[in-house]
Design a protein around this motif. Structure first.
Motif, short mmCIF file in Angstrom:
data_model
loop_
_atom_site.label_atom_id
_atom_site.label_comp_id
_atom_site.label_asym_id
_atom_site.label_seq_id
_atom_site.Cartn_x
_atom_site.Cartn_y
_atom_site.Cartn_z
N ILE A 89 -0.72 17.41 -9.04
CA ILE A 89 0.54 17.92 -9.61
C ILE A 89 1.73 17.19 -8.97
CG2 ILE A 89 2.07 19.95 -9.67
CD1 ILE A 89 -0.57 21.63 -9.98
N SER A 90 1.73 17.06 -7.63
CA SER A 90 2.86 16.41 -6.96
C SER A 90 2.98 14.94 -7.35
CB SER A 90 2.70 16.50 -5.44
OG SER A 90 2.80 17.83 -5.02
N LEU A 91 1.85 14.24 -7.36
CA LEU A 91 1.88 12.82 -7.72
C LEU A 91 2.39 12.63 -9.14
CD1 LEU A 91 -1.42 11.64 -6.02
CD2 LEU A 91 0.88 10.88 -5.41
N THR A 92 2.02 13.55 -10.01
CA THR A 92 2.47 13.45 -11.40
C THR A 92 3.99 13.65 -11.48
OG1 THR A 92 0.32 14.25 -12.11
CG2 THR A 92 2.10 14.34 -13.74
N MET A 145 -0.07 -0.97 -4.63
CA MET A 145 -0.62 -1.53 -5.87
C MET A 145 0.49 -1.89 -6.86
SD MET A 145 -3.81 -1.83 -5.40
CE MET A 145 -4.38 -2.24 -7.06
N LEU A 146 1.49 -1.00 -6.98
CA LEU A 146 2.56 -1.23 -7.96
C LEU A 146 3.47 -2.39 -7.54
CD1 LEU A 146 3.35 2.50 -8.81
CD2 LEU A 146 2.12 0.83 -10.24
N SER A 147 3.52 -2.69 -6.23
CA SER A 147 4.35 -3.82 -5.77
C SER A 147 3.86 -5.15 -6.34
CB SER A 147 4.30 -3.92 -4.24
OG SER A 147 4.98 -2.83 -3.68
N PHE A 148 2.59 -5.20 -6.71
CA PHE A 148 2.05 -6.44 -7.29
C PHE A 148 2.37 -6.54 -8.78
CE2 PHE A 148 -0.98 -5.54 -3.69
CZ PHE A 148 -0.61 -6.63 -2.90
N GLU A 149 3.10 -5.54 -9.30
CA GLU A 149 3.49 -5.50 -10.71
C GLU A 149 2.32 -5.69 -11.66
OE1 GLU A 149 6.91 -8.03 -11.23
OE2 GLU A 149 7.92 -7.18 -9.49
N PHE A 158 -5.47 -0.29 -12.85
CA PHE A 158 -6.23 0.31 -11.75
C PHE A 158 -6.13 1.83 -11.82
CE2 PHE A 158 -1.97 0.22 -9.96
CZ PHE A 158 -1.88 1.42 -9.28
N THR A 159 -7.05 2.51 -11.17
CA THR A 159 -7.01 3.97 -11.07
C THR A 159 -7.31 4.39 -9.64
OG1 THR A 159 -7.83 4.14 -13.34
CG2 THR A 159 -7.90 6.15 -12.00
N LEU A 160 -6.52 5.34 -9.16
CA LEU A 160 -6.81 5.95 -7.86
C LEU A 160 -7.61 7.23 -8.12
CD1 LEU A 160 -4.32 6.48 -4.93
CD2 LEU A 160 -5.91 8.25 -5.61
N PHE A 161 -8.86 7.24 -7.64
CA PHE A 161 -9.72 8.41 -7.82
C PHE A 161 -9.69 9.27 -6.57
CE2 PHE A 161 -11.62 5.36 -10.81
CZ PHE A 161 -11.63 6.14 -11.96
N LEU A 162 -9.46 10.55 -6.80
CA LEU A 162 -9.21 11.48 -5.71
C LEU A 162 -10.37 12.47 -5.60
CD1 LEU A 162 -6.82 12.08 -3.87
CD2 LEU A 162 -5.94 13.61 -5.63
N TRP A 172 -1.73 6.81 -13.06
CA TRP A 172 -2.56 5.96 -12.19
C TRP A 172 -3.61 6.73 -11.40
CZ3 TRP A 172 -1.56 0.94 -13.14
CH2 TRP A 172 -0.28 0.60 -13.62
N ILE A 173 -3.65 8.06 -11.57
CA ILE A 173 -4.53 8.86 -10.69
C ILE A 173 -5.50 9.71 -11.49
CG2 ILE A 173 -2.88 8.98 -8.79
CD1 ILE A 173 -2.10 11.78 -9.85
#
Lengths: 429, 429
Positions: free
Chosen positions: A252-255, A150-154, A160-164, A262-263
């Motif tokens: 925690i890790s993604l942060t 997603m971030l490659s598209f700048e 956007f949000t990634l919902f976990l 984004w999450i």
């Protein structure tokens, strides 16, 4: 008889302008997966239908299959998704291959569904998966790649949000409200359709699998939650579950890795495939003009059992071309792609005597990696320039009497208006 | 129930090693077409069957179609070839687009034929075509691209030959032996199967369309010709035909352009598609272990008439993945591809305390374009090195206590055995 020249319903003709957009998306997919060490594979276009009937769910593995009966009476289907196929492939080599196995593919699929915005009958998907890695490090990598794509598209912040979420959390909820084990698959299918079905329909289907009024109410409440705090207040019994613990570690890790903005945890993310049994996630477009799920993924350790294999730890994700394109459009991220002039050379035939020399010059320039379009019939230099301009070529090469005499060619740069003479060594084959 | 884990008959699983070979072929195709100024497009995977029944011939457009009846009762088929689809697409835009139109695509196809060496039910093809150019300059370019594709694989001298012919020459032959106009399509279909059918079968089919004994003999003689001289001696009446004139011009031009050693006139090259109506050609592998037609192409101006359009001048070619692969294998041209070490980095977790630092270092290296595979669980440095070696990675990165303390990482180059310490700026997100 005259045939229609439009494509079949739910499919599309990709003329070059459209193809450029799709290829841009495919190239980003391939580039990101490659940088994470994933290897590209491809499965067959069709598989025996049993493969999809097993665990792809009631729609994909049922009435949406495009089936073909071959001359031997065997019924096959065009793949509606990749997960069963890649699991089948991996089950052949799992025992003898160094693990973990990181695979990706970019392939076309078909589903006989009603075409609508964001959903075509034929579509393309990236699938990337890790096999043979049990822990949440693998989950984490799958999530990171989704974010990096997603971030490659700048995209702009907040776009956007990634919902976990976690299937084991849902399992725990269903157990706590006394849904029998053999009704869990159906309960999850119902929850996956929460937004699409009417309340009476939902209740009727839930009652059929033995849910009492309390259970139905609890599911309803659960599906409306949007925050961790709300979940813990409403369902304190879920606090110490593995599902919640894993989700917390992942966040925690993604942060720490810089993806915090984004999450988000979201308990009502279900994913409508029967085979998910661990972490699940979906990426959403936050643009008010295009509020939709873009793609998702999750863990599916148990799927390999359909081939009689031991469970193969597996986690993956599958972005599709159509929703990604809608996302890019909604945020204006394709504008630059569409307006750029191409670095192409046009080499028209302005003097018939020098046809062979033109061919040899074109051949020589192409061997240097340049893109050279030859003119196929005699044309005046002025017309050649306007042809090149219309086709947005950057360069025009002229080879007339004067040039031939001085062993040069004239190079015009249409983006600057500059013109120069360039020497070449003899044009012989 | 336990499902089989093998692919459907006539299709193949491309594991990464196999995919690398196919991708090498696809990349050559895309690269050559792009350098000639061709633009990439893609058609739908399925089309209404009428599109292929019209002119694809008795096999491809008939019993070899893989058909699907959709829920509305519409019968569609997986494309067995690209030419009808791209002609359909071009017929939509032909009037309003700058000509000539140069298009190419790389796509998957299916034919329900008996799988055999060189022929799968699912296969991939490059299709490249020029629309809107009548003269032989366009024919020449199509031939040149076929040759450039073959030469890009750097084959040895004499390894392949492009055989050239012309449908108008065949038409003229059939006219000279009194085959009626409405029997020409069938006569050509019979000639296309000359090697596959028995003599009595050939004679029976020819008699059915009104060929007398003289005509049958003449066709037989024609099919055995291999040289221009022989043709002119046996069929002096064909000397001044357009077909022969065009073939001669093409051979002269290709020779001037340096391709003389690779091309040859061959009157019995037919191409089994009903739609060809001008120059036709086929590329053959000359390796005794793999004597076969690799691919071919030709001119098909009349095909657009099935959409009720005016004739659209069209000429194109369609190399397939499987036969090209057999050619490359027959001449040992894949050996280098298979043995090379990849420039990949392996970044194992050798100290659990530095998991986040490893993630951040991997992220930073990937953002520089490097391919970095992360270790997902704790591993000893020695084991990490042997894992990387087994997977043919070139580099291993170690990040332990000593490295963290000195803000460096250790880089081992497995191809040289060298090891160095590299400084990094702080690993923060």
């Amino acid at each position: 008889m005259k045939l229609a020249n439009k494509p079949y319903k739910g499919t599309a003709d990709w003329f070059p302008q459209e193809f450029t957009i799709r290829k841009y998306i495919f190239d980003v997919w391939r580039d990101v997966c490659t940088r994470f060490g994933y290897e590209e594979y491809l499965s067959p276009l069709v598989e025996p239908i049993e493969l999809f009937q097993a665990k792809s769910g009631e729609d994909l593995g049922g009435r949406e299959l495009m089936t073909i009966t071959d001359r031997a009476g065997r019924v096959v289907a065009i793949r509606p998704e990749m997960t069963p196929s890649v699991t089948r492939m991996v089950s052949q080599i799992y025992e003898t291959t160094t693990k973990p196995i990181r695979y990706f593919s970019i392939a076309n699929f078909m589903r006989a569904e009603k075409p609508q915005r964001g959903r075509n009958r034929e579509f393309w998907q990236l699938n990337y998966d890790i096999f043979g890695a049990e822990g949440i490090s693998a989950d984490l990598e799958i999530l990171q790649i989704a974010l990096e794509i997603m971030l490659s598209f700048e995209p702009p912040k907040g776009s956007f949000t990634l919902f976990l979420n976690h299937r084991k959390l849902i399992d725990e909820l269903l157990r706590s409200i006394k849904i029998e084990d053999d009704a869990v698959t159906e309960a999850i299918r119902i929850m996956d359709k929460w937004e699409k079905l009417t309340l009476p329909d939902l209740e009727e289907r839930l009652e059929k699998i033995g849910a009492d009024q309390n259970a139905i109410e609890k599911i309803g409440k659960f599906m409306e939650l949007t925050e961790m705090d709300g979940l813990l207040a409403e369902f304190p019994e879920l606090k110490d579950t593995i599902g919640l613990k894993d989700v917390n570690s992942l966040i925690i890790s993604l942060t720490k890795m810089g993806y915090g903005d984004w999450i988000k945890f979201q308990p009502n993310i279900i994913r409508g495939f029967d085979y998910y049994d661990g972490m699940v996630f979906e990426v959403f477009d936050n643009n008010p003009s295009n509020l939709r799920s873009l793609f998702g993924g999750g863990r599916y350790n148990g799927l390999s059992s359909i081939f009689g294999s031991e469970d193969i730890p597996a986690v993956g994700c599958a972005p599709g071309d159509e929703t990604i394109k809608l996302f890019l459009e909604s945020w204006g991220l394709l504008d630059q792609l569409e307006s750029s002039k191409t670095d192409k050379y046009y080499l028209p035939l302005i003097d018939e005597r020098y046809d062979t020399q033109c061919e040899l010059l074109a051949k020589s320039l192409r061997s240097e990696g340049k893109i050279v379009e030859r003119g196929l019939s005699l044309i005046k230099p002025g017309k050649a320039l306007s042809y090149a301009d219309k086709k947005r070529f950057r360069f025009v090469i002229l080879l007339g009497e004067e040039e031939i005499r001085s062993n040069t060619y004239t190079l015009k740069d249409l983006s600057t208006g500059e013109q120069k003479n360039i020497a070449y060594s003899e044009l012989q084959s």
